[in-house]
Write an enzyme that holds these catalytic residues in place. Sequence first.
Site, PDB file in Angstrom:
ATOM      1  N   ASN A  60      -0.064  -5.855   7.986  1.00  0.00           N
ATOM      2  CA  ASN A  60       1.249  -5.947   7.359  1.00  0.00           C
ATOM      3  C   ASN A  60       2.188  -6.757   8.247  1.00  0.00           C
ATOM      4  OD1 ASN A  60       1.020  -3.612   9.018  1.00  0.00           O
ATOM      5  ND2 ASN A  60       2.846  -2.712   8.117  1.00  0.00           N
ATOM      6  N   GLU A  85       5.998  -7.393   8.360  1.00  0.00           N
ATOM      7  CA  GLU A  85       7.327  -7.030   7.846  1.00  0.00           C
ATOM      8  C   GLU A  85       8.339  -8.119   8.173  1.00  0.00           C
ATOM      9  OE1 GLU A  85       6.826  -2.184   8.066  1.00  0.00           O
ATOM     10  OE2 GLU A  85       8.273  -3.161   9.374  1.00  0.00           O
ATOM     11  N   CYS A 118       1.993  -7.183   2.675  1.00  0.00           N
ATOM     12  CA  CYS A 118       1.072  -6.109   3.023  1.00  0.00           C
ATOM     13  C   CYS A 118      -0.216  -6.697   3.594  1.00  0.00           C
ATOM     14  CB  CYS A 118       0.720  -5.276   1.793  1.00  0.00           C
ATOM     15  SG  CYS A 118       2.123  -4.481   1.005  1.00  0.00           S
ATOM     16  N   GLU A 136      -3.241  -6.124   2.820  1.00  0.00           N
ATOM     17  CA  GLU A 136      -4.240  -6.467   1.805  1.00  0.00           C
ATOM     18  C   GLU A 136      -4.014  -7.878   1.263  1.00  0.00           C
ATOM     19  OE1 GLU A 136      -2.283  -3.810   2.002  1.00  0.00           O
ATOM     20  OE2 GLU A 136      -3.263  -2.006   1.210  1.00  0.00           O
ATOM     21  N   CYS A 154      -0.568  -0.609  -2.329  1.00  0.00           N
ATOM     22  CA  CYS A 154       0.581  -0.530  -3.229  1.00  0.00           C
ATOM     23  C   CYS A 154       0.255  -1.238  -4.556  1.00  0.00           C
ATOM     24  CB  CYS A 154       1.808  -1.150  -2.565  1.00  0.00           C
ATOM     25  SG  CYS A 154       1.805  -2.953  -2.530  1.00  0.00           S
ATOM     26  N   CYS A 169      -0.201  -5.059  -4.394  1.00  0.00           N
ATOM     27  CA  CYS A 169      -1.493  -5.479  -3.838  1.00  0.00           C
ATOM     28  C   CYS A 169      -2.632  -5.232  -4.820  1.00  0.00           C
ATOM     29  CB  CYS A 169      -1.766  -4.762  -2.516  1.00  0.00           C
ATOM     30  SG  CYS A 169      -0.794  -5.422  -1.155  1.00  0.00           S
TER      31      CYS A 169
HETATM   32 ZN   LIG Z   1       0.745  -3.774  -0.739  1.00  0.00          ZN
END
Ligand SMILES: [Zn+2]
Length: 136
Positions: A48, A50, A59, A61, A90, A93
Amino acid sequence: MAFQPQAPWEGRAYEAAVEARDSAHAPYSRFCVGAALVADGHVVRGMNLENRSFGATLCAERVAAAAAWSMGWRQWEGMAIAAEEAIVPCGICLQFLAEWAPDLPLLLINLADGTEQRRTVDEFLPYRFIGKRLIQ
Ligand SMILES: [Zn+2]
């Protein structure tokens, strides 16, 4: 108990996802996630990333999937995802992965208790956006 791979791709992906987590940039949530996608025999890492503009955050993924796509590796065998608790990718993703690999096996690694879960993208997001009218 030590991790027991149940598919050939899982062993390398497990290790890579755990290692990728160490490269996460998560100064705001402090919740680090690592992912590893096995694509065309290669292990592609994601973590991830940010951003202080939270909507710009990526993210793990999607980082791994975009990296594999950019290399032209389109045969995806499975993705391992590691975090300090049991997590599910999420919705963004899952939708992203479903575009190319709705049956992609996911290995979800809980580093806190050493357990794993196995599901496919489709099992988590069976009613995703299809947009049939987009494809004419
Ligand atoms: Zn995600």
